[in-house]
Design a protein around this motif. Structure first.
Motif, PDB file in Angstrom:
ATOM      1  N   UNK A   1       2.549  -0.056 -21.049  1.00  0.00           N
ATOM      2  CA  UNK A   1       2.898   1.191 -20.379  1.00  0.00           C
ATOM      3  C   UNK A   1       1.594   1.886 -20.002  1.00  0.00           C
ATOM      4  N   UNK A   2       1.323   2.054 -18.714  1.00  0.00           N
ATOM      5  CA  UNK A   2       0.034   2.650 -18.325  1.00  0.00           C
ATOM      6  C   UNK A   2      -0.078   4.100 -18.787  1.00  0.00           C
ATOM      7  N   UNK A   3      -1.270   4.469 -19.236  1.00  0.00           N
ATOM      8  CA  UNK A   3      -1.466   5.824 -19.741  1.00  0.00           C
ATOM      9  C   UNK A   3      -1.686   6.835 -18.626  1.00  0.00           C
ATOM     10  N   UNK A   4      -1.950   6.328 -17.402  1.00  0.00           N
ATOM     11  CA  UNK A   4      -2.229   7.237 -16.293  1.00  0.00           C
ATOM     12  C   UNK A   4      -1.632   6.709 -15.013  1.00  0.00           C
ATOM     13  N   UNK A   5      -1.388   7.631 -14.078  1.00  0.00           N
ATOM     14  CA  UNK A   5      -1.029   7.219 -12.720  1.00  0.00           C
ATOM     15  C   UNK A   5      -2.200   6.443 -12.117  1.00  0.00           C
ATOM     16  N   UNK A   6      -1.919   5.692 -11.071  1.00  0.00           N
ATOM     17  CA  UNK A   6      -2.993   4.962 -10.425  1.00  0.00           C
ATOM     18  C   UNK A   6      -2.487   4.090  -9.306  1.00  0.00           C
ATOM     19  N   UNK A   7      -3.322   3.139  -8.890  1.00  0.00           N
ATOM     20  CA  UNK A   7      -2.975   2.220  -7.817  1.00  0.00           C
ATOM     21  C   UNK A   7      -3.166   0.792  -8.282  1.00  0.00           C
ATOM     22  N   UNK A   8      -2.119   0.018  -8.159  1.00  0.00           N
ATOM     23  CA  UNK A   8      -2.192  -1.424  -8.372  1.00  0.00           C
ATOM     24  C   UNK A   8      -2.490  -2.070  -7.030  1.00  0.00           C
ATOM     25  N   UNK A   9      -3.571  -2.803  -6.954  1.00  0.00           N
ATOM     26  CA  UNK A   9      -3.954  -3.491  -5.720  1.00  0.00           C
ATOM     27  C   UNK A   9      -3.855  -4.991  -5.939  1.00  0.00           C
ATOM     28  N   UNK A  10      -3.207  -5.689  -5.022  1.00  0.00           N
ATOM     29  CA  UNK A  10      -3.105  -7.142  -5.123  1.00  0.00           C
ATOM     30  C   UNK A  10      -3.695  -7.802  -3.882  1.00  0.00           C
ATOM     31  N   UNK A  11      -4.113  -9.034  -4.036  1.00  0.00           N
ATOM     32  CA  UNK A  11      -4.408  -9.923  -2.922  1.00  0.00           C
ATOM     33  C   UNK A  11      -3.422 -11.076  -3.023  1.00  0.00           C
ATOM     34  N   UNK A  12      -2.963 -11.564  -1.884  1.00  0.00           N
ATOM     35  CA  UNK A  12      -1.870 -12.532  -1.942  1.00  0.00           C
ATOM     36  C   UNK A  12      -1.834 -13.405  -0.687  1.00  0.00           C
ATOM     37  N   UNK A  13      -1.110 -14.482  -0.797  1.00  0.00           N
ATOM     38  CA  UNK A  13      -0.665 -15.206   0.380  1.00  0.00           C
ATOM     39  C   UNK A  13       0.728 -14.692   0.710  1.00  0.00           C
ATOM     40  N   UNK A  14       0.976 -14.503   1.975  1.00  0.00           N
ATOM     41  CA  UNK A  14       2.216 -13.847   2.373  1.00  0.00           C
ATOM     42  C   UNK A  14       2.967 -14.644   3.430  1.00  0.00           C
ATOM     43  N   UNK A  15       4.179 -14.191   3.686  1.00  0.00           N
ATOM     44  CA  UNK A  15       5.000 -14.720   4.770  1.00  0.00           C
ATOM     45  C   UNK A  15       4.673 -13.970   6.059  1.00  0.00           C
ATOM     46  N   UNK A  16       5.091 -14.490   7.203  1.00  0.00           N
ATOM     47  CA  UNK A  16       4.912 -13.735   8.450  1.00  0.00           C
ATOM     48  C   UNK A  16       5.620 -12.381   8.356  1.00  0.00           C
ATOM     49  N   UNK A  17       5.021 -11.365   8.965  1.00  0.00           N
ATOM     50  CA  UNK A  17       5.601 -10.025   8.914  1.00  0.00           C
ATOM     51  C   UNK A  17       6.018  -9.516  10.290  1.00  0.00           C
ATOM     52  N   UNK A  18       5.765 -10.290  11.330  1.00  0.00           N
ATOM     53  CA  UNK A  18       6.221  -9.921  12.667  1.00  0.00           C
ATOM     54  C   UNK A  18       7.383 -10.818  13.076  1.00  0.00           C
ATOM     55  N   UNK A  19       8.196 -10.335  13.983  1.00  0.00           N
ATOM     56  CA  UNK A  19       9.344 -11.098  14.464  1.00  0.00           C
ATOM     57  C   UNK A  19       8.918 -11.928  15.674  1.00  0.00           C
ATOM     58  N   UNK A  20       9.001 -13.237  15.546  1.00  0.00           N
ATOM     59  CA  UNK A  20       8.514 -14.129  16.587  1.00  0.00           C
ATOM     60  C   UNK A  20       9.210 -13.880  17.921  1.00  0.00           C
ATOM     61  N   UNK A  21      10.493 -13.619  17.884  1.00  0.00           N
ATOM     62  CA  UNK A  21      11.243 -13.397  19.128  1.00  0.00           C
ATOM     63  C   UNK A  21      10.756 -12.150  19.861  1.00  0.00           C
ATOM     64  N   UNK A  22      10.201 -11.191  19.121  1.00  0.00           N
ATOM     65  CA  UNK A  22       9.719  -9.954  19.746  1.00  0.00           C
ATOM     66  C   UNK A  22       8.264 -10.074  20.205  1.00  0.00           C
ATOM     67  N   UNK A  23       7.423 -10.660  19.356  1.00  0.00           N
ATOM     68  CA  UNK A  23       5.995 -10.715  19.683  1.00  0.00           C
ATOM     69  C   UNK A  23       5.633 -11.908  20.557  1.00  0.00           C
ATOM     70  N   UNK A  24       6.391 -12.998  20.429  1.00  0.00           N
ATOM     71  CA  UNK A  24       6.136 -14.267  21.120  1.00  0.00           C
ATOM     72  C   UNK A  24       4.791 -14.875  20.747  1.00  0.00           C
ATOM     73  N   UNK A  25       4.208 -14.415  19.630  1.00  0.00           N
ATOM     74  CA  UNK A  25       2.939 -14.957  19.156  1.00  0.00           C
ATOM     75  C   UNK A  25       3.085 -15.366  17.691  1.00  0.00           C
TER      76      UNK A  25
END
Length: 220
Positions: A128-152
């Motif tokens: 249980x964290x003792x203070x508020x804060x920011x968790x930062x991650x680095x990751x491999x991700x899935x595509x986040x744009x819609x191919x049908x819209x961007x066409x790229x």
């Protein structure tokens, strides 16, 4: 190669050049979007470290569990910075079994986080964290744009041509007497797998996390 060019290449490879097409543009677009996602998962093609909507999670003191962005496929790194502090602590990535084995009673601890328990759609701090804060991650991700819209495509251009193999696999797998061809479907899937590899299962991901080395030092 953009979406229009990829569809055109699919039609050449599938010998589907005469209207009315055996596979519509909508169908081919959906298969190519699926192919890009599948390739990103299999080969870890989309690395993310700076998109705050994906990588930064607001932590509340006393709260251990947090939901990940749906685009996160595989976490490679995590750190925690208390609000108002310049000190950032690198977190060791663990799974629940490893935490229970190595750190019994971790759920009852209240301290500065040192570990991050990684599940498929969420994470849990190893205390249980003792203070508020920011968790930062680095990751491999899935595509986040819609191919049908961007066409790229989001993945690199060197991979675009190979995405068509997945579309061919889906095309020839359809239960249509005029199209269904298991031999061609299997051949296309085998070529896609040759380029991008097999899809890693959840146990493989969890196993990697559980054996990730500890880096619990702070840095400035």
């Amino acid at each position: 190669m953009n979406l229009e060019e990829a569809i055109a290449q699919f039609r050449v490879d599938a010998d589907d050049l005469v209207e009315a097409y055996l596979a519509s543009d909508v169908q081919v677009t959906a298969w190519l979007a699926e192919a890009q996602e599948e390739a990103a998962i299999r080969a870890n093609l989309l690395f993310e470290s700076s998109n705050t909507s994906i990588c930064d999670i607001a932590v509340t003191a006393g709260t251990m569990g947090y939901t990940l962005s749906q685009s996160v496929a595989f976490i490679t790194y995590a750190d925690f910075t208390p609000t108002g502090s310049t000190t950032t602590t690198v977190l060791s990535l663990k799974d629940r079994l490893a935490m229970d084995r190595d750190y019994p009673g971790w759920r009852q601890l209240t301290e500065e986080p040192k570990y991050l328990v990684v599940d498929q759609t969420s994470v849990q701090l190893g205390c249980k964290p003792v203070a508020d804060g920011t968790l930062h991650i680095e990751c491999y991700r899935l595509p986040i744009t819609t191919l049908a819209d961007t066409e790229e495509f989001e993945i690199g251009s060197q991979h675009h041509r190979h995405l068509i193999q997945w579309a061919l696999h889906k095309h020839y797998s359809r239960p249509d007497a005029e199209i269904h061809d298991p031999q061609r479907a299997d051949k296309a899937l085998a070529e896609f797998t040759r380029v991008f590899g097999n899809r890693p299962d959840a146990d493989m991901r969890r196993g990697f996390m559980a054996n990730a080395p500890a880096h619990n030092q702070a840095y400035w």
